[in-house]
Design an enzyme around this catalytic site. Structure first.
Site, PDB file in Angstrom:
ATOM      1  CE  LYS A 155      -5.081 -11.849  -3.034  1.00  0.00           C
ATOM      2  NZ  LYS A 155      -5.610 -10.527  -3.289  1.00  0.00           N
TER       3      LYS A 155
ATOM      4  CE  LYS B 238     -13.025  -8.099  -2.519  1.00  0.00           C
ATOM      5  NZ  LYS B 238     -13.815  -8.445  -1.370  1.00  0.00           N
TER       6      LYS B 238
ATOM      7  CE  LYS C 181      -4.550  -1.893   0.615  1.00  0.00           C
ATOM      8  NZ  LYS C 181      -4.695  -2.263  -0.669  1.00  0.00           N
TER       9      LYS C 181
HETATM   10  P1  ATP Z   1      -8.629  -6.405  -2.168  1.00  0.00           P
HETATM   11  O1  ATP Z   1      -9.151  -6.357  -3.405  1.00  0.00           O
HETATM   12  O2  ATP Z   1     -10.246  -4.836  -1.377  1.00  0.00           O
HETATM   13  O3  ATP Z   1      -8.349  -6.846  -1.296  1.00  0.00           O
HETATM   14  P2  ATP Z   1      -9.770  -8.861  -2.924  1.00  0.00           P
HETATM   15  O4  ATP Z   1     -10.373  -9.319  -4.256  1.00  0.00           O
HETATM   16  O5  ATP Z   1      -8.065  -9.418  -1.850  1.00  0.00           O
HETATM   17  O6  ATP Z   1      -9.861  -7.627  -2.390  1.00  0.00           O
HETATM   18  P3  ATP Z   1     -10.587  -9.461   0.162  1.00  0.00           P
HETATM   19  O7  ATP Z   1     -11.574  -8.831   1.343  1.00  0.00           O
HETATM   20  O8  ATP Z   1      -9.130  -8.891   0.670  1.00  0.00           O
HETATM   21  O9  ATP Z   1     -10.744  -9.441  -1.242  1.00  0.00           O
HETATM   22  O10 ATP Z   1      -9.911 -11.356   0.767  1.00  0.00           O
HETATM   23  C1  ATP Z   1     -11.006 -11.966   1.112  1.00  0.00           C
HETATM   24  C2  ATP Z   1     -10.857 -13.388   1.438  1.00  0.00           C
HETATM   25  O11 ATP Z   1     -10.774 -13.726  -0.374  1.00  0.00           O
HETATM   26  C3  ATP Z   1      -9.483 -13.207   1.758  1.00  0.00           C
HETATM   27  O12 ATP Z   1      -9.930 -14.697   2.511  1.00  0.00           O
HETATM   28  C4  ATP Z   1      -8.218 -13.222   0.855  1.00  0.00           C
HETATM   29  O13 ATP Z   1      -7.775 -14.958   1.189  1.00  0.00           O
HETATM   30  C5  ATP Z   1      -9.634 -14.506  -0.516  1.00  0.00           C
HETATM   31  N1  ATP Z   1      -8.938 -14.331  -1.769  1.00  0.00           N
HETATM   32  C6  ATP Z   1      -9.113 -12.548  -2.179  1.00  0.00           C
HETATM   33  N2  ATP Z   1      -8.353 -13.314  -3.083  1.00  0.00           N
HETATM   34  C7  ATP Z   1      -8.079 -14.382  -4.439  1.00  0.00           C
HETATM   35  C8  ATP Z   1      -7.306 -14.846  -4.186  1.00  0.00           C
HETATM   36  N3  ATP Z   1      -7.297 -14.886  -5.408  1.00  0.00           N
HETATM   37  N4  ATP Z   1      -7.359 -16.320  -4.204  1.00  0.00           N
HETATM   38  C9  ATP Z   1      -7.819 -16.780  -3.592  1.00  0.00           C
HETATM   39  N5  ATP Z   1      -8.486 -16.389  -2.162  1.00  0.00           N
HETATM   40  C10 ATP Z   1      -8.590 -15.209  -2.536  1.00  0.00           C
HETATM   41 MG    MG Z   2      -7.362  -8.293  -0.719  1.00  0.00          MG
END
Ligand code: ATP
Ligand code: MG
Length: 334
Positions: free
Chosen positions: A196, A199, A113
């Site tokens: 990865k 969002k 970040k």
């Molecule tokens: P942001 O981009 O806002 O961080 P995100 O898509 O990474 O959002 P989070 O809310 O941070 O989603 O994560 C929620 C859950 O989903 C966590 O347990 C995280 O480990 C899992 N997760 C998020 N992205 C992945 C991914 N690409 N593969 C596996 N697990 C994921």
């Molecule tokens: Mg995340």
């Protein structure tokens, strides 16, 4: 013997995507029948990125609907909204008193970040792992179903829990560990070559559970590939490996082996590969999308689920917090 306790949550920062589903929610759905589970919508966590107040409630509502559509059963688990538990920020504050700037600054997600959004490096971001520790420790969880990106945060949660136990000389918190039924933690790749699906990396990078067949076909057709392979038996680029990894999840073994061989002998056609993945994704996600649509209108059910979850979660949280206040030395005058 009492069942082991499980906690996990997802931030309401957008629609759930395939990564959230495979890394976290599929485990929630199975675990709710094997353990005492607390699953929540992490709306406090979402405040680090300053969501528009007019949108926040709908974001939370949408994740609730998507949780239910994926198969979370509010009678089998405790399903609640993080901001319904005032005990969480109280424990967060207590843990913060023993969390140090140096160790927080070394956390990979914070360093990331600091690089990507230097203009909004707020204290909430720095202490994000402390809030996450409070989420987990408030119910004394031992298992936390999360994706691979959360491994370091879990280590911090163990550090903060152990430190609290040691300082106040009481074993209040067990050690929480990341959990996945397949043993290895999962990481679903993004569509634009990123390692990865996330969002915050933009819509083209993610397949959301609510995406229509047309949207899925379009996104898959734009997924990044490579110009090769130029030689027999070469090693796929990250982007192509990402597509193979997606295929492992939604397609049959036969299809995967067909395209793996086609890559090895240089006859692969990425257009066909991407079309096949798109169709398999559509079949995989359609039942969930249909349930999401049905639940959108069911306000009565959503209100009932939230109330039931709040009551159950508050009971557990209040018990833990009572213990914490006692060992810290807070006493009543009454
Ligand atoms: P942001 O981009 O806002 O961080 P995100 O898509 O990474 O959002 P989070 O809310 O941070 O989603 O994560 C929620 C859950 O989903 C966590 O347990 C995280 O480990 C899992 N997760 C998020 N992205 C992945 C991914 N690409 N593969 C596996 N697990 C994921
Ligand atoms: Mg995340």
């Amino acid at each position: 013997m009492a069942k082991e306790i499980v906690v996990s949550g997802i931030r309401p920062t957008g629609n759930l995507h395939l990564g959230n589903y495979m890394g976290a929610v599929t485990n929630f759905v199975k675990m709710q029948y094997d353990y005492t589970c607390y699953f929540f919508i992490a709306d406090y966590h979402s405040l680090t990125t300053h969501p528009n107040p007019a949108d926040l409630h709908n974001n939370v509502r949408q994740v609730l609907i998507e949780y239910l559509a994926c198969g979370l059963n509010p009678d089998a688990c405790t399903l609640y909204i993080q901001s319904d538990l005032p005990q969480i920020p109280e424990l967060y504050m207590m843990l913060n008193m023993h969390a140090y700037k140096g160790e927080l600054e070394r956390v990979a997600s914070f360093k990331e970040k600091a690089r990507t959004q230097p203009d909004n490096l707020n204290a909430g971001l720095l202490t994000y792992p402390v809030l996450m520790a409070a989420d987990i420790l408030i119910h004394k969880a031992g298992k936390v179903p999360v994706g691979k990106d959360q491994e370091q945060h879990l280590e911090m949660a163990r550090t903060f829990g152990n430190r609290f136990n040691r300082i106040y000389e009481k074993e209040i918190f067990p050690e929480p560990y990341a959990f996945n039924y397949g043993n290895n933690l999962i990481k679903i790749p993004g569509l634009q070559g990123g390692s990865k699906m996330s969002k915050s990396d933009g819509d083209a990078n993610v397949i959301s559970l609510i995406n229509t067949p047309e949207q899925i076909r379009k996104k898959m057709s734009k997924a990044v590939t490579e110009t090769g392979p130029l030689m027999v038996d070469s090693i796929p680029s990250e982007a192509v490996q990402n597509l193979f990894n997606l295929m492992k999840i939604v397609s049959t073994d036969e299809k995967l082996s067909h395209y793996t061989k086609a890559y090895a002998n240089c006859s692969i056609r990425y257009g066909d590969l991407k079309k096949d993945i798109a169709e398999d994704l559509i079949n995989f996600l359609s039942p969930i999308r249909e349930k999401i649509t049905l639940l959108q209108a069911d306000n009565k059910l959503l209100a009932k689920v939230v109330k039931q979850g709040r009551e159950k979660a508050q009971e557990s949280a209040a018990n833990t917090l009572k213990e914490c206040r006692e060992v810290i030395g807070f006493k009543s005058f009454l």
